[in-house]
Design a protein around this motif. Structure first.
Motif, PDB file in Angstrom:
ATOM      1  N   GLU A 156       0.792  -1.230  -0.066  1.00 40.43           N
ATOM      2  CA  GLU A 156      -0.064  -0.029  -0.114  1.00 40.43           C
ATOM      3  C   GLU A 156       0.766   1.462  -0.137  1.00 40.43           C
ATOM      4  O   GLU A 156       0.508   2.357  -0.589  1.00 40.43           O
ATOM      5  CB  GLU A 156      -0.963  -0.106   1.111  1.00 40.43           C
ATOM      6  N   ASN A 157       2.032   1.299   0.858  1.00 41.03           N
ATOM      7  CA  ASN A 157       2.725   2.654   0.827  1.00 41.03           C
ATOM      8  C   ASN A 157       3.388   2.523  -0.417  1.00 41.03           C
ATOM      9  O   ASN A 157       3.745   3.654  -0.879  1.00 41.03           O
ATOM     10  CB  ASN A 157       3.709   2.265   1.985  1.00 41.03           C
ATOM     11  N   SER A 158       3.975   1.464  -1.017  1.00 44.20           N
ATOM     12  CA  SER A 158       4.589   1.794  -2.357  1.00 44.20           C
ATOM     13  C   SER A 158       3.782   2.180  -3.343  1.00 44.20           C
ATOM     14  O   SER A 158       4.385   3.021  -3.980  1.00 44.20           O
ATOM     15  CB  SER A 158       5.126   0.224  -2.641  1.00 44.20           C
ATOM     16  N   HIS A 162       4.300   5.664  -5.462  1.00 44.98           N
ATOM     17  CA  HIS A 162       4.597   5.625  -6.791  1.00 44.98           C
ATOM     18  C   HIS A 162       3.548   6.653  -7.539  1.00 44.98           C
ATOM     19  O   HIS A 162       4.018   7.183  -8.312  1.00 44.98           O
ATOM     20  CB  HIS A 162       4.170   4.141  -7.312  1.00 44.98           C
ATOM     21  N   VAL A 163       2.336   6.773  -7.066  1.00 46.74           N
ATOM     22  CA  VAL A 163       1.062   7.619  -7.685  1.00 46.74           C
ATOM     23  C   VAL A 163       1.092   8.870  -7.058  1.00 46.74           C
ATOM     24  O   VAL A 163       0.424   9.701  -7.416  1.00 46.74           O
ATOM     25  CB  VAL A 163       0.026   6.926  -7.866  1.00 46.74           C
ATOM     26  N   ASN A 164       2.008   9.185  -5.987  1.00 47.19           N
ATOM     27  CA  ASN A 164       1.800  10.388  -5.210  1.00 47.19           C
ATOM     28  C   ASN A 164       0.469  10.657  -4.829  1.00 47.19           C
ATOM     29  O   ASN A 164      -0.194  11.801  -5.000  1.00 47.19           O
ATOM     30  CB  ASN A 164       2.488  11.553  -6.083  1.00 47.19           C
ATOM     31  N   ALA A 170      -9.018   8.688   0.571  1.00 49.45           N
ATOM     32  CA  ALA A 170      -8.815   7.672   1.607  1.00 49.45           C
ATOM     33  C   ALA A 170      -7.751   6.834   1.366  1.00 49.45           C
ATOM     34  O   ALA A 170      -7.277   6.558   0.266  1.00 49.45           O
ATOM     35  CB  ALA A 170     -10.049   6.706   1.252  1.00 49.45           C
ATOM     36  N   HIS A 171      -7.057   6.218   2.367  1.00 48.51           N
ATOM     37  CA  HIS A 171      -5.877   5.363   2.373  1.00 48.51           C
ATOM     38  C   HIS A 171      -6.092   4.195   1.648  1.00 48.51           C
ATOM     39  O   HIS A 171      -6.994   3.419   1.942  1.00 48.51           O
ATOM     40  CB  HIS A 171      -5.370   4.996   3.850  1.00 48.51           C
ATOM     41  N   PRO A 172      -5.353   3.987   0.553  1.00 42.70           N
ATOM     42  CA  PRO A 172      -5.508   2.687  -0.061  1.00 42.70           C
ATOM     43  C   PRO A 172      -5.307   1.314   0.475  1.00 42.70           C
ATOM     44  O   PRO A 172      -4.454   1.366   1.538  1.00 42.70           O
ATOM     45  CB  PRO A 172      -4.627   2.725  -1.393  1.00 42.70           C
ATOM     46  N   THR A 173      -6.221   0.190   0.367  1.00 45.03           N
ATOM     47  CA  THR A 173      -5.976  -1.049   1.095  1.00 45.03           C
ATOM     48  C   THR A 173      -6.054  -2.107   0.292  1.00 45.03           C
ATOM     49  O   THR A 173      -7.073  -2.308  -0.578  1.00 45.03           O
ATOM     50  CB  THR A 173      -7.314  -0.928   1.993  1.00 45.03           C
ATOM     51  N   THR A 223      -1.279   2.285 -13.857  1.00 42.51           N
ATOM     52  CA  THR A 223      -0.988   1.442 -14.933  1.00 42.51           C
ATOM     53  C   THR A 223       0.680   1.042 -14.614  1.00 42.51           C
ATOM     54  O   THR A 223       1.067  -0.178 -14.932  1.00 42.51           O
ATOM     55  CB  THR A 223      -1.305   1.907 -16.118  1.00 42.51           C
ATOM     56  N   THR A 224       1.433   1.923 -14.412  1.00 36.87           N
ATOM     57  CA  THR A 224       2.876   1.827 -14.200  1.00 36.87           C
ATOM     58  C   THR A 224       3.381   0.944 -13.038  1.00 36.87           C
ATOM     59  O   THR A 224       4.546   0.836 -12.920  1.00 36.87           O
ATOM     60  CB  THR A 224       3.642   2.981 -14.586  1.00 36.87           C
ATOM     61  N   PHE A 225       2.380   0.968 -11.990  1.00 34.67           N
ATOM     62  CA  PHE A 225       2.810   0.674 -10.734  1.00 34.67           C
ATOM     63  C   PHE A 225       3.033  -1.012 -10.656  1.00 34.67           C
ATOM     64  O   PHE A 225       2.345  -1.607 -11.405  1.00 34.67           O
ATOM     65  CB  PHE A 225       1.571   0.762  -9.661  1.00 34.67           C
ATOM     66  N   SER A 226       4.130  -1.323 -10.080  1.00 33.99           N
ATOM     67  CA  SER A 226       4.461  -2.571  -9.839  1.00 33.99           C
ATOM     68  C   SER A 226       5.264  -3.026  -8.512  1.00 33.99           C
ATOM     69  O   SER A 226       5.912  -1.918  -7.943  1.00 33.99           O
ATOM     70  CB  SER A 226       5.288  -3.205 -10.962  1.00 33.99           C
ATOM     71  N   PHE A 227       4.594  -4.261  -7.991  1.00 34.44           N
ATOM     72  CA  PHE A 227       5.502  -4.466  -6.563  1.00 34.44           C
ATOM     73  C   PHE A 227       5.969  -5.950  -6.665  1.00 34.44           C
ATOM     74  O   PHE A 227       5.018  -6.837  -6.556  1.00 34.44           O
ATOM     75  CB  PHE A 227       4.559  -4.243  -5.513  1.00 34.44           C
TER      76      PHE A 227
END
Length: 289
Positions: A156-158, A162-164, A170-173, A223-227
Protein backbone atom coordinates in the motif's frame (compact mmCIF):
# COMPACT_ATOMS: atom_id res chain seq x y z
CA UNK A 1 -25.11 -9.21 23.43
CA UNK A 2 -28.50 -8.50 21.87
CA UNK A 3 -28.34 -6.30 18.76
CA UNK A 4 -30.62 -3.26 18.84
CA UNK A 5 -33.46 -2.88 16.37
CA UNK A 6 -31.79 0.23 14.97
CA UNK A 7 -28.61 -1.76 14.13
CA UNK A 8 -30.07 -5.02 12.81
CA UNK A 9 -33.16 -3.82 10.96
CA UNK A 10 -35.72 -6.49 10.06
CA UNK A 11 -38.88 -6.34 7.99
CA UNK A 12 -42.29 -7.23 9.44
CA UNK A 13 -41.93 -10.79 8.15
CA UNK A 14 -38.58 -11.22 9.94
CA UNK A 15 -36.43 -10.92 6.82
CA UNK A 16 -33.31 -8.72 6.65
CA UNK A 17 -34.15 -5.16 5.68
CA UNK A 18 -32.68 -4.53 2.21
CA UNK A 19 -32.40 -8.02 0.76
CA UNK A 20 -35.78 -9.20 2.12
CA UNK A 21 -34.32 -12.65 2.75
CA UNK A 22 -34.62 -15.20 5.55
CA UNK A 23 -31.89 -17.74 6.40
CA UNK A 24 -33.68 -20.57 4.59
CA UNK A 25 -33.79 -18.54 1.35
CA UNK A 26 -30.07 -18.69 0.51
CA UNK A 27 -27.44 -21.26 -0.38
CA UNK A 28 -23.91 -21.37 1.04
CA UNK A 29 -22.51 -20.62 -2.42
CA UNK A 30 -23.68 -17.24 -3.68
CA UNK A 31 -22.99 -15.58 -7.02
CA UNK A 32 -22.88 -11.77 -7.03
CA UNK A 33 -23.78 -9.78 -10.13
CA UNK A 34 -24.35 -6.07 -10.48
CA UNK A 35 -27.20 -6.14 -12.98
CA UNK A 36 -30.66 -7.42 -11.97
CA UNK A 37 -31.19 -8.87 -15.45
CA UNK A 38 -28.04 -10.97 -15.08
CA UNK A 39 -29.66 -12.84 -12.17
CA UNK A 40 -32.23 -14.24 -14.60
CA UNK A 41 -29.53 -14.89 -17.19
CA UNK A 42 -27.67 -17.10 -14.70
CA UNK A 43 -30.71 -18.75 -13.09
CA UNK A 44 -31.92 -19.81 -16.56
CA UNK A 45 -29.14 -22.40 -16.36
CA UNK A 46 -30.57 -23.87 -13.13
CA UNK A 47 -32.28 -27.26 -13.23
CA UNK A 48 -34.83 -26.02 -10.69
CA UNK A 49 -35.64 -22.81 -8.80
CA UNK A 50 -36.56 -22.94 -5.13
CA UNK A 51 -36.97 -19.26 -4.23
CA UNK A 52 -37.02 -15.81 -5.79
CA UNK A 53 -37.55 -12.30 -4.47
CA UNK A 54 -36.66 -8.70 -5.23
CA UNK A 55 -36.50 -5.47 -3.24
CA UNK A 56 -35.09 -2.37 -4.91
CA UNK A 57 -32.03 -3.39 -6.94
CA UNK A 58 -31.48 -6.51 -4.85
CA UNK A 59 -32.89 -9.50 -6.74
CA UNK A 60 -32.27 -13.04 -5.45
CA UNK A 61 -32.87 -16.43 -7.02
CA UNK A 62 -31.98 -19.68 -5.25
CA UNK A 63 -32.05 -23.02 -7.00
CA UNK A 64 -30.05 -26.05 -8.11
CA UNK A 65 -27.47 -26.44 -10.86
CA UNK A 66 -26.24 -30.00 -11.49
CA UNK A 67 -27.05 -30.93 -7.90
CA UNK A 68 -25.38 -27.88 -6.37
CA UNK A 69 -27.55 -25.42 -4.44
CA UNK A 70 -26.75 -21.87 -5.53
CA UNK A 71 -28.05 -18.37 -4.94
CA UNK A 72 -27.62 -15.45 -7.33
CA UNK A 73 -27.98 -11.90 -6.01
CA UNK A 74 -27.83 -8.58 -7.82
CA UNK A 75 -25.89 -6.10 -5.72
CA UNK A 76 -26.25 -3.02 -7.85
CA UNK A 77 -23.17 -0.92 -8.53
CA UNK A 78 -20.51 0.20 -6.08
CA UNK A 79 -18.79 -0.66 -2.79
CA UNK A 80 -21.54 0.97 -0.71
CA UNK A 81 -24.03 -1.58 -2.01
CA UNK A 82 -21.60 -4.41 -1.24
CA UNK A 83 -21.48 -3.16 2.35
CA UNK A 84 -25.25 -3.70 2.56
CA UNK A 85 -25.34 -7.06 0.80
CA UNK A 86 -22.45 -8.76 2.59
CA UNK A 87 -23.41 -7.58 6.06
CA UNK A 88 -27.00 -8.73 5.59
CA UNK A 89 -25.96 -12.09 4.12
CA UNK A 90 -23.63 -12.61 7.07
CA UNK A 91 -26.48 -11.75 9.44
CA UNK A 92 -28.61 -14.45 7.81
CA UNK A 93 -26.12 -17.19 8.65
CA UNK A 94 -24.32 -15.90 11.72
CA UNK A 95 -26.95 -14.03 13.74
CA UNK A 96 -30.06 -15.58 15.26
CA UNK A 97 -32.66 -13.18 13.86
CA UNK A 98 -35.27 -14.17 16.44
CA UNK A 99 -33.05 -13.38 19.45
CA UNK A 100 -30.79 -10.81 17.70
CA UNK A 101 -27.74 -12.56 19.15
CA UNK A 102 -24.57 -13.57 17.32
CA UNK A 103 -24.24 -17.34 16.96
CA UNK A 104 -21.33 -19.13 18.63
CA UNK A 105 -20.70 -21.29 15.56
CA UNK A 106 -19.76 -19.13 12.54
CA UNK A 107 -20.79 -20.23 9.04
CA UNK A 108 -18.58 -19.39 6.04
CA UNK A 109 -20.18 -18.54 2.72
CA UNK A 110 -18.59 -18.84 -0.73
CA UNK A 111 -19.01 -15.52 -2.58
CA UNK A 112 -18.32 -15.50 -6.32
CA UNK A 113 -18.55 -12.24 -8.24
CA UNK A 114 -19.24 -12.31 -11.99
CA UNK A 115 -18.71 -8.82 -13.32
CA UNK A 116 -17.42 -6.68 -16.15
CA UNK A 117 -14.26 -4.63 -16.03
CA UNK A 118 -11.83 -2.50 -18.01
CA UNK A 119 -8.21 -3.63 -18.35
CA UNK A 120 -5.38 -1.20 -17.58
CA UNK A 121 -2.58 -3.17 -19.24
CA UNK A 122 -2.13 -3.26 -23.02
CA UNK A 123 -1.49 -7.01 -23.09
CA UNK A 124 -4.77 -7.95 -21.38
CA UNK A 125 -7.08 -8.50 -24.30
CA UNK A 126 -10.67 -7.41 -24.57
CA UNK A 127 -13.00 -10.46 -24.22
CA UNK A 128 -10.62 -12.26 -21.85
CA UNK A 129 -11.38 -13.53 -18.33
CA UNK A 130 -9.53 -12.07 -15.35
CA UNK A 131 -9.42 -13.52 -11.83
CA UNK A 132 -8.64 -10.94 -9.14
CA UNK A 133 -5.91 -12.43 -6.96
CA UNK A 134 -5.81 -9.18 -4.95
CA UNK A 135 -8.03 -6.12 -4.77
CA UNK A 136 -6.88 -2.57 -4.05
CA UNK A 137 -9.48 -0.46 -2.28
CA UNK A 138 -9.07 3.15 -3.47
CA UNK A 139 -12.62 4.18 -2.56
CA UNK A 140 -12.41 4.26 1.24
CA UNK A 141 -15.37 2.04 2.14
CA UNK A 142 -13.18 -0.40 4.09
CA UNK A 143 -11.80 2.43 6.24
CA UNK A 144 -14.95 2.11 8.37
CA UNK A 145 -13.66 -1.26 9.62
CA UNK A 146 -10.50 -2.56 11.31
CA UNK A 147 -8.46 -3.92 8.40
CA UNK A 148 -4.93 -3.97 9.88
CA UNK A 149 -4.85 -7.78 10.17
CA UNK A 150 -5.88 -8.41 6.55
CA UNK A 151 -4.10 -5.62 4.63
CA UNK A 152 -0.60 -5.28 3.16
CA UNK A 153 0.95 -1.99 4.36
CA UNK A 154 4.25 -2.42 2.49
CA UNK A 155 2.51 -2.73 -0.87
CA UNK A 156 0.00 0.00 0.00
CA UNK A 157 2.76 2.45 0.93
CA UNK A 158 4.69 1.59 -2.22
CA UNK A 159 1.57 2.38 -4.26
CA UNK A 160 0.99 5.66 -2.39
CA UNK A 161 4.56 6.76 -3.12
CA UNK A 162 4.49 5.69 -6.77
CA UNK A 163 1.30 7.55 -7.67
CA UNK A 164 1.83 10.44 -5.24
CA UNK A 165 -1.57 9.60 -3.74
CA UNK A 166 -3.34 12.67 -2.38
CA UNK A 167 -3.64 12.83 1.41
CA UNK A 168 -7.19 14.14 0.85
CA UNK A 169 -8.20 10.71 -0.45
CA UNK A 170 -8.85 7.55 1.58
CA UNK A 171 -5.82 5.37 2.37
CA UNK A 172 -5.53 2.56 -0.24
CA UNK A 173 -6.05 -0.92 1.24
CA UNK A 174 -4.90 -4.16 -0.41
CA UNK A 175 -6.87 -7.36 0.27
CA UNK A 176 -6.22 -10.90 -0.96
CA UNK A 177 -8.80 -13.23 -2.46
CA UNK A 178 -9.70 -16.57 -0.90
CA UNK A 179 -6.82 -18.98 -1.54
CA UNK A 180 -9.28 -21.86 -1.90
CA UNK A 181 -11.51 -20.14 -4.45
CA UNK A 182 -8.60 -18.59 -6.34
CA UNK A 183 -7.09 -22.01 -6.98
CA UNK A 184 -10.50 -23.32 -8.03
CA UNK A 185 -11.24 -20.65 -10.63
CA UNK A 186 -7.85 -19.76 -12.09
CA UNK A 187 -6.88 -21.68 -15.24
CA UNK A 188 -5.14 -21.39 -18.60
CA UNK A 189 -8.24 -19.50 -19.75
CA UNK A 190 -7.70 -16.69 -17.24
CA UNK A 191 -5.26 -13.93 -16.39
CA UNK A 192 -4.65 -12.70 -12.84
CA UNK A 193 -3.56 -9.59 -11.02
CA UNK A 194 -4.51 -6.77 -8.70
CA UNK A 195 -7.96 -5.29 -9.32
CA UNK A 196 -8.38 -1.66 -8.28
CA UNK A 197 -11.83 -0.84 -6.93
CA UNK A 198 -13.01 2.73 -7.43
CA UNK A 199 -15.96 4.47 -5.82
CA UNK A 200 -17.31 5.85 -9.08
CA UNK A 201 -17.31 5.29 -12.84
CA UNK A 202 -16.12 8.63 -14.22
CA UNK A 203 -13.65 10.77 -12.26
CA UNK A 204 -12.88 7.97 -9.83
CA UNK A 205 -11.69 5.85 -12.77
CA UNK A 206 -9.86 8.67 -14.54
CA UNK A 207 -12.60 9.42 -17.08
CA UNK A 208 -13.04 13.03 -18.14
CA UNK A 209 -16.21 14.45 -19.66
CA UNK A 210 -16.71 18.04 -18.41
CA UNK A 211 -15.06 17.94 -14.98
CA UNK A 212 -11.28 18.20 -14.48
CA UNK A 213 -9.61 15.54 -12.33
CA UNK A 214 -7.70 16.06 -9.09
CA UNK A 215 -4.87 14.11 -10.78
CA UNK A 216 -5.15 13.98 -14.56
CA UNK A 217 -2.39 11.34 -14.80
CA UNK A 218 -3.79 8.97 -12.16
CA UNK A 219 -4.53 6.09 -14.56
CA UNK A 220 -1.09 6.31 -16.10
CA UNK A 221 0.47 6.13 -12.65
CA UNK A 222 -1.75 3.21 -11.59
CA UNK A 223 -0.92 1.33 -14.78
CA UNK A 224 2.86 1.67 -14.29
CA UNK A 225 2.81 0.57 -10.63
CA UNK A 226 4.40 -2.79 -9.80
CA UNK A 227 5.53 -4.55 -6.64
CA UNK A 228 7.69 -7.67 -6.87
CA UNK A 229 6.15 -8.54 -10.22
CA UNK A 230 2.56 -7.75 -9.22
CA UNK A 231 0.73 -5.10 -11.22
CA UNK A 232 -2.70 -3.49 -11.27
CA UNK A 233 -4.56 -5.15 -14.10
CA UNK A 234 -8.04 -3.61 -14.13
CA UNK A 235 -10.50 -1.15 -12.65
CA UNK A 236 -14.03 -1.81 -11.41
CA UNK A 237 -16.32 -0.91 -8.49
CA UNK A 238 -17.01 -3.89 -6.18
CA UNK A 239 -14.14 -6.35 -5.69
CA UNK A 240 -12.18 -4.78 -2.81
CA UNK A 241 -15.36 -4.39 -0.75
CA UNK A 242 -16.25 -8.04 -1.36
CA UNK A 243 -12.75 -9.23 -0.45
CA UNK A 244 -12.36 -7.01 2.59
CA UNK A 245 -15.72 -7.71 4.19
CA UNK A 246 -15.51 -11.42 3.38
CA UNK A 247 -12.12 -11.77 5.05
CA UNK A 248 -13.23 -9.79 8.10
CA UNK A 249 -16.42 -11.83 8.46
CA UNK A 250 -14.82 -15.22 7.74
CA UNK A 251 -16.22 -15.91 4.26
CA UNK A 252 -14.45 -16.99 1.05
CA UNK A 253 -14.58 -14.66 -1.94
CA UNK A 254 -13.37 -14.52 -5.53
CA UNK A 255 -14.01 -12.01 -8.29
CA UNK A 256 -14.21 -13.05 -11.95
CA UNK A 257 -14.08 -10.29 -14.52
CA UNK A 258 -15.15 -10.25 -18.14
CA UNK A 259 -12.75 -7.76 -19.69
CA UNK A 260 -14.98 -5.74 -22.00
CA UNK A 261 -12.73 -2.69 -22.43
CA UNK A 262 -9.03 -1.87 -22.52
CA UNK A 263 -8.35 1.63 -21.19
CA UNK A 264 -4.78 1.71 -22.52
CA UNK A 265 -5.74 0.69 -26.06
CA UNK A 266 -9.05 2.58 -26.03
CA UNK A 267 -10.93 -0.50 -27.22
CA UNK A 268 -14.33 -1.92 -26.26
CA UNK A 269 -15.80 -5.36 -26.87
CA UNK A 270 -17.88 -5.66 -30.01
CA UNK A 271 -20.12 -8.22 -28.29
CA UNK A 272 -19.72 -7.87 -24.52
CA UNK A 273 -22.93 -9.82 -23.80
CA UNK A 274 -21.39 -12.91 -25.38
CA UNK A 275 -18.26 -12.50 -23.24
CA UNK A 276 -20.37 -12.29 -20.08
CA UNK A 277 -22.36 -15.36 -21.17
CA UNK A 278 -19.12 -17.29 -21.68
CA UNK A 279 -17.88 -16.23 -18.24
CA UNK A 280 -21.15 -17.34 -16.63
CA UNK A 281 -20.81 -20.79 -18.21
CA UNK A 282 -17.13 -20.98 -17.17
CA UNK A 283 -18.05 -20.06 -13.58
CA UNK A 284 -20.91 -22.52 -13.26
CA UNK A 285 -18.75 -25.33 -14.61
CA UNK A 286 -15.95 -24.51 -12.16
CA UNK A 287 -18.42 -24.48 -9.24
CA UNK A 288 -19.59 -28.03 -9.89
CA UNK A 289 -16.21 -29.53 -10.87
Amino acid sequence: MTLKASELILNDDGSVYHLQLKPENIANTIIFVGDQDRVTEISNYFDSIEFTTQKREFKTVTGYYKGEKLSVISTGIGPDNIDIVLNELDALVNIDLSTRKIKKQITSLNIIRIGTSGALQKDILVNSFLVSEYALDVNGMLQSYKTAKISYPEIENSFIEHVNWSSCKAHPTLIKSSNILYKKFVSKQTVSGITATAGGFYGAQGRVLRLPLQDEKINEKITTFSFEGMRITNLEMETSAIYGLSRLLGHHAISLNAIIANRENGTFSENYKKVVKNLIEYTLQKIVE
